[in-house]
Motif scaffolding. Structure first.
Motif, PDB file in Angstrom:
ATOM      1  N   ASN A 228       0.826  -1.199   0.000  1.00  0.00           N
ATOM      2  CA  ASN A 228       0.000   0.000   0.000  1.00  0.00           C
ATOM      3  C   ASN A 228       0.864   1.255   0.000  1.00  0.00           C
ATOM      4  OD1 ASN A 228      -3.035  -0.888   0.496  1.00  0.00           O
ATOM      5  ND2 ASN A 228      -1.719  -2.267   1.677  1.00  0.00           N
ATOM      6  N   GLY A 229       0.310   2.324  -0.519  1.00  0.00           N
ATOM      7  CA  GLY A 229       1.052   3.551  -0.713  1.00  0.00           C
ATOM      8  C   GLY A 229       1.439   4.250   0.585  1.00  0.00           C
ATOM      9  N   PHE A 230       2.512   5.025   0.484  1.00  0.00           N
ATOM     10  CA  PHE A 230       2.982   5.835   1.603  1.00  0.00           C
ATOM     11  C   PHE A 230       1.845   6.769   2.055  1.00  0.00           C
ATOM     12  CE2 PHE A 230       4.928   9.674   3.315  1.00  0.00           C
ATOM     13  CZ  PHE A 230       5.929   9.186   4.132  1.00  0.00           C
ATOM     14  N   GLY A 231       1.636   6.844   3.372  1.00  0.00           N
ATOM     15  CA  GLY A 231       0.598   7.711   3.893  1.00  0.00           C
ATOM     16  C   GLY A 231      -0.736   7.020   4.112  1.00  0.00           C
ATOM     17  N   THR A 232      -0.891   5.789   3.606  1.00  0.00           N
ATOM     18  CA  THR A 232      -2.112   5.033   3.890  1.00  0.00           C
ATOM     19  C   THR A 232      -1.998   4.405   5.280  1.00  0.00           C
ATOM     20  OG1 THR A 232      -1.300   2.940   2.989  1.00  0.00           O
ATOM     21  CG2 THR A 232      -2.323   4.487   1.442  1.00  0.00           C
ATOM     22  N   PRO A 233      -3.110   3.959   5.853  1.00  0.00           N
ATOM     23  CA  PRO A 233      -3.058   3.327   7.174  1.00  0.00           C
ATOM     24  C   PRO A 233      -2.322   1.985   7.182  1.00  0.00           C
ATOM     25  CG  PRO A 233      -5.304   4.042   6.652  1.00  0.00           C
ATOM     26  CD  PRO A 233      -4.503   4.163   5.386  1.00  0.00           C
ATOM     27  N   TRP A 234      -2.017   1.444   5.996  1.00  0.00           N
ATOM     28  CA  TRP A 234      -1.467   0.087   5.929  1.00  0.00           C
ATOM     29  C   TRP A 234       0.002   0.041   5.532  1.00  0.00           C
ATOM     30  CZ3 TRP A 234      -5.746   1.572   2.796  1.00  0.00           C
ATOM     31  CH2 TRP A 234      -6.989   1.367   3.410  1.00  0.00           C
ATOM     32  N   TRP A 235       0.558   1.150   5.047  1.00  0.00           N
ATOM     33  CA  TRP A 235       1.920   1.145   4.514  1.00  0.00           C
ATOM     34  C   TRP A 235       2.939   0.644   5.530  1.00  0.00           C
ATOM     35  CZ3 TRP A 235       5.930   4.519   6.183  1.00  0.00           C
ATOM     36  CH2 TRP A 235       7.105   4.486   5.413  1.00  0.00           C
ATOM     37  N   ALA A 236       2.959   1.219   6.709  1.00  0.00           N
ATOM     38  CA  ALA A 236       3.972   0.864   7.706  1.00  0.00           C
ATOM     39  C   ALA A 236       3.850  -0.600   8.122  1.00  0.00           C
ATOM     40  CB  ALA A 236       3.854   1.775   8.929  1.00  0.00           C
TER      41      ALA A 236
ATOM     42  N   ALA B  59       2.816   1.297  -4.326  1.00  0.00           N
ATOM     43  CA  ALA B  59       1.687   1.942  -4.989  1.00  0.00           C
ATOM     44  C   ALA B  59       1.671   3.446  -4.741  1.00  0.00           C
ATOM     45  CB  ALA B  59       0.379   1.323  -4.493  1.00  0.00           C
ATOM     46  N   MET B  60       1.021   4.152  -5.660  1.00  0.00           N
ATOM     47  CA  MET B  60       0.701   5.571  -5.522  1.00  0.00           C
ATOM     48  C   MET B  60       1.910   6.441  -5.153  1.00  0.00           C
ATOM     49  SD  MET B  60      -2.372   6.417  -6.269  1.00  0.00           S
ATOM     50  CE  MET B  60      -3.921   5.612  -6.686  1.00  0.00           C
ATOM     51  N   VAL B  61       3.013   6.247  -5.857  1.00  0.00           N
ATOM     52  CA  VAL B  61       4.201   7.056  -5.589  1.00  0.00           C
ATOM     53  C   VAL B  61       4.004   8.446  -6.190  1.00  0.00           C
ATOM     54  CG1 VAL B  61       6.671   7.305  -6.001  1.00  0.00           C
ATOM     55  CG2 VAL B  61       5.704   5.045  -5.505  1.00  0.00           C
ATOM     56  N   GLU B  62       4.168   9.462  -5.346  1.00  0.00           N
ATOM     57  CA  GLU B  62       3.998  10.840  -5.787  1.00  0.00           C
ATOM     58  C   GLU B  62       5.176  11.737  -5.446  1.00  0.00           C
ATOM     59  OE1 GLU B  62      -0.782  11.574  -6.043  1.00  0.00           O
ATOM     60  OE2 GLU B  62       0.213  12.136  -4.151  1.00  0.00           O
ATOM     61  N   SER B  63       6.157  11.209  -4.719  1.00  0.00           N
ATOM     62  CA  SER B  63       7.313  12.032  -4.383  1.00  0.00           C
ATOM     63  C   SER B  63       8.506  11.144  -4.060  1.00  0.00           C
ATOM     64  CB  SER B  63       7.007  12.944  -3.190  1.00  0.00           C
ATOM     65  OG  SER B  63       7.058  12.209  -1.980  1.00  0.00           O
TER      66      SER B  63
ATOM     67  N   VAL C 298       9.988  -1.075  -7.108  1.00  0.00           N
ATOM     68  CA  VAL C 298       9.370  -0.568  -8.327  1.00  0.00           C
ATOM     69  C   VAL C 298       8.402   0.533  -7.906  1.00  0.00           C
ATOM     70  CG1 VAL C 298       7.712  -1.071 -10.167  1.00  0.00           C
ATOM     71  CG2 VAL C 298       9.596  -2.648  -9.724  1.00  0.00           C
ATOM     72  N   ALA C 299       8.645   1.732  -8.391  1.00  0.00           N
ATOM     73  CA  ALA C 299       7.799   2.883  -8.057  1.00  0.00           C
ATOM     74  C   ALA C 299       6.626   2.931  -9.024  1.00  0.00           C
ATOM     75  CB  ALA C 299       8.608   4.171  -8.128  1.00  0.00           C
ATOM     76  N   LEU C 300       5.424   2.654  -8.511  1.00  0.00           N
ATOM     77  CA  LEU C 300       4.213   2.658  -9.323  1.00  0.00           C
ATOM     78  C   LEU C 300       3.620   4.062  -9.290  1.00  0.00           C
ATOM     79  CD1 LEU C 300       2.210   0.902 -10.956  1.00  0.00           C
ATOM     80  CD2 LEU C 300       1.050   0.379  -8.805  1.00  0.00           C
ATOM     81  N   VAL C 301       3.756   4.770 -10.387  1.00  0.00           N
ATOM     82  CA  VAL C 301       3.289   6.150 -10.494  1.00  0.00           C
ATOM     83  C   VAL C 301       1.912   6.137 -11.148  1.00  0.00           C
ATOM     84  CG1 VAL C 301       3.766   8.415 -11.490  1.00  0.00           C
ATOM     85  CG2 VAL C 301       5.649   7.016 -10.599  1.00  0.00           C
TER      86      VAL C 301
ATOM     87  N   ARG D  51      12.853   0.260 -10.673  1.00  0.00           N
ATOM     88  CA  ARG D  51      12.203   0.470 -11.960  1.00  0.00           C
ATOM     89  C   ARG D  51      10.978   1.342 -11.732  1.00  0.00           C
ATOM     90  NH1 ARG D  51      12.091  -5.025 -15.725  1.00  0.00           N
ATOM     91  NH2 ARG D  51      11.258  -3.552 -17.271  1.00  0.00           N
ATOM     92  N   LEU D  52      10.475   1.925 -12.806  1.00  0.00           N
ATOM     93  CA  LEU D  52       9.234   2.685 -12.776  1.00  0.00           C
ATOM     94  C   LEU D  52       8.121   1.840 -13.381  1.00  0.00           C
ATOM     95  CD1 LEU D  52      10.525   6.102 -14.175  1.00  0.00           C
ATOM     96  CD2 LEU D  52      10.136   5.525 -11.763  1.00  0.00           C
ATOM     97  N   ALA D  53       6.892   2.020 -12.878  1.00  0.00           N
ATOM     98  CA  ALA D  53       5.729   1.345 -13.450  1.00  0.00           C
ATOM     99  C   ALA D  53       4.589   2.347 -13.577  1.00  0.00           C
ATOM    100  CB  ALA D  53       5.311   0.155 -12.593  1.00  0.00           C
ATOM    101  N   PHE D  54       3.813   2.187 -14.632  1.00  0.00           N
ATOM    102  CA  PHE D  54       2.726   3.105 -14.975  1.00  0.00           C
ATOM    103  C   PHE D  54       1.396   2.513 -14.508  1.00  0.00           C
ATOM    104  CE2 PHE D  54       0.587   5.408 -18.836  1.00  0.00           C
ATOM    105  CZ  PHE D  54      -0.017   6.294 -17.965  1.00  0.00           C
ATOM    106  N   GLY D  55       0.775   3.137 -13.507  1.00  0.00           N
ATOM    107  CA  GLY D  55      -0.536   2.716 -13.041  1.00  0.00           C
ATOM    108  C   GLY D  55      -1.623   3.363 -13.886  1.00  0.00           C
ATOM    109  N   ILE D  56      -1.940   2.766 -15.005  1.00  0.00           N
ATOM    110  CA  ILE D  56      -2.804   3.408 -15.995  1.00  0.00           C
ATOM    111  C   ILE D  56      -4.200   3.672 -15.460  1.00  0.00           C
ATOM    112  CG2 ILE D  56      -3.979   3.057 -18.201  1.00  0.00           C
ATOM    113  CD1 ILE D  56      -1.515   1.704 -19.243  1.00  0.00           C
ATOM    114  N   GLY D  57      -4.807   2.696 -14.789  1.00  0.00           N
ATOM    115  CA  GLY D  57      -6.189   2.850 -14.343  1.00  0.00           C
ATOM    116  C   GLY D  57      -6.375   4.045 -13.428  1.00  0.00           C
ATOM    117  N   ASP D  58      -5.553   4.144 -12.410  1.00  0.00           N
ATOM    118  CA  ASP D  58      -5.669   5.262 -11.483  1.00  0.00           C
ATOM    119  C   ASP D  58      -5.264   6.575 -12.138  1.00  0.00           C
ATOM    120  OD1 ASP D  58      -6.679   4.359  -8.876  1.00  0.00           O
ATOM    121  OD2 ASP D  58      -4.939   3.037  -8.904  1.00  0.00           O
ATOM    122  N   PHE D  59      -4.289   6.511 -13.053  1.00  0.00           N
ATOM    123  CA  PHE D  59      -3.881   7.732 -13.752  1.00  0.00           C
ATOM    124  C   PHE D  59      -5.026   8.281 -14.596  1.00  0.00           C
ATOM    125  CE2 PHE D  59      -2.016   9.987 -17.375  1.00  0.00           C
ATOM    126  CZ  PHE D  59      -1.207  10.912 -16.722  1.00  0.00           C
TER     127      PHE D  59
END
Length: 305
Positions: free
Chosen positions: A84-92, A109-113, A130-133, A153-161
């Motif tokens: 789960n993405g950084f900042g979600t309740p589940w990441w840590a 997931a949801m890498v923004e920075s 793998v940073a899923l942007v 590596r970078l990955a493209f999260g098309i659906g959310d994008f």
């Protein structure tokens, strides 16, 4: 970490064989809440299996999914996990669960920075990420994300994008985004970017979508079912025509004395070497070349490390 857990007799085209993540084409997502799917996925043609405890798992099932992943890794497996993405309740909690396990790597997931990657790397040292942007904010920062410590590596999260931006799925519409992924990865010295998945069961649509990925220089693609992996692997490996061109080019080059003849020889040598190296890594049959050096046109320079 990337050594193959198979005998010397195993082959890259056999089900269950794992390709070095640097070269991996098919990245198969498997629902982390459904343990019974783990073993079939591991026996599939996926280059990399990614146990998904993010989007595929409802909040109420997160703990159970982590338990499934822990059990699987404790049995000696070293597959990847989408966390789960950084900042979600589940990441840590996801990272705490993976610390000290045999996990091969994580898809974040949801890498923004940059911080999303570096904080994950700090908690999981020496684990490739793998940073899923998946958002406009992430795409605007993709150059910095690619250069972040721990980014593999970078990955493209098309659906959310598409959800975030309102874009359609036409390749022309997403051309700018895909180009940004490829350029950022190349500039940071990363392996080629991983394209997002294709939804649906149409083999033709998947083949066409994989060709789009290759056209934009993307060397991996997320898969949603095991039966997508073979098509993706074939579409992102050198074709028979490209292999023939490479072998014929070297034959012609040697017939001309093996000396640089003009300014195009060095880039063509590099391209031909990449094609043949990848063909060997993927176990693609290398056809015998013909005596006609013009038999096959030169391919586009899609393949890169």
């Amino acid at each position: 970490m990337y050594d193959q857990p198979f005998s010397d007799e195993s082959h890259p085209t056999e089900p269950g064989f794992r390709i070095d993540p640097v070269l991996a084409r098919s990245w198969l997502l498997v629902n982390g809440a459904q343990y019974e799917r783990f073993a079939p996925a591991a026996r599939s043609h996926a280059d990399i299996v990614v146990l998904d405890i993010e989007d595929a798992v409802a909040p109420k099932d997160k703990v159970a999914a982590r338990g499934n992943v822990t059990r699987w890794l404790a049995e000696g497996n070293s597959d990847w996990v989408r966390v789960n993405g950084f900042g979600t309740p589940w990441w840590a909690d996801d990272l705490d669960m993976l610390a000290g396990t045999s996990v091969g790597g994580v898809m974040l997931a949801m890498v923004e920075s940059v911080d999303h990657v570096t904080e994950t790397a700090r908690r999981l040292p020496d684990v490739p990420i793998v940073a899923l942007v998946e958002t406009a904010r992430g795409l605007e920062r993709i150059t910095e994300i690619a250069a972040a410590k721990g980014a593999f590596r970078l990955a493209f999260g098309i659906g959310d994008f598409r959800r975030d931006t309102g874009f359609g799925d036409n390749p022309a519409t997403l051309a700018y985004a895909r180009s940004r992924f490829t350029i950022a990865a190349k500039a940071a010295g990363l392996p080629g970017a991983i394209d997002g998945p294709t939804v649906g069961s149409s083999a033709l649509r998947l083949s066409e979508a994989t060709a789009v990925s290759a056209e934009f220089g993307m060397t991996g693609k997320i898969c949603l079912t095991p039966d997508q992996c073979a098509t993706v692997n074939e579409g992102l490996a050198p074709s028979q025509d490209e292999i023939s061109w490479a072998k014929e080019f070297f034959a012609e080059f040697q017939r001309d004395g093996g000396e640089i003849r003009n300014g195009s020889d060095l880039p063509r040598i590099a391209r031909a070497n990449k094609i043949l190296d990848l063909a060997r890594a993927y176990g693609v049959h290398e056809p015998e070349y013909s005596d006609d050096p013009d038999h096959v046109p030169a391919p586009s320079d899609t393949y890169h490390y």
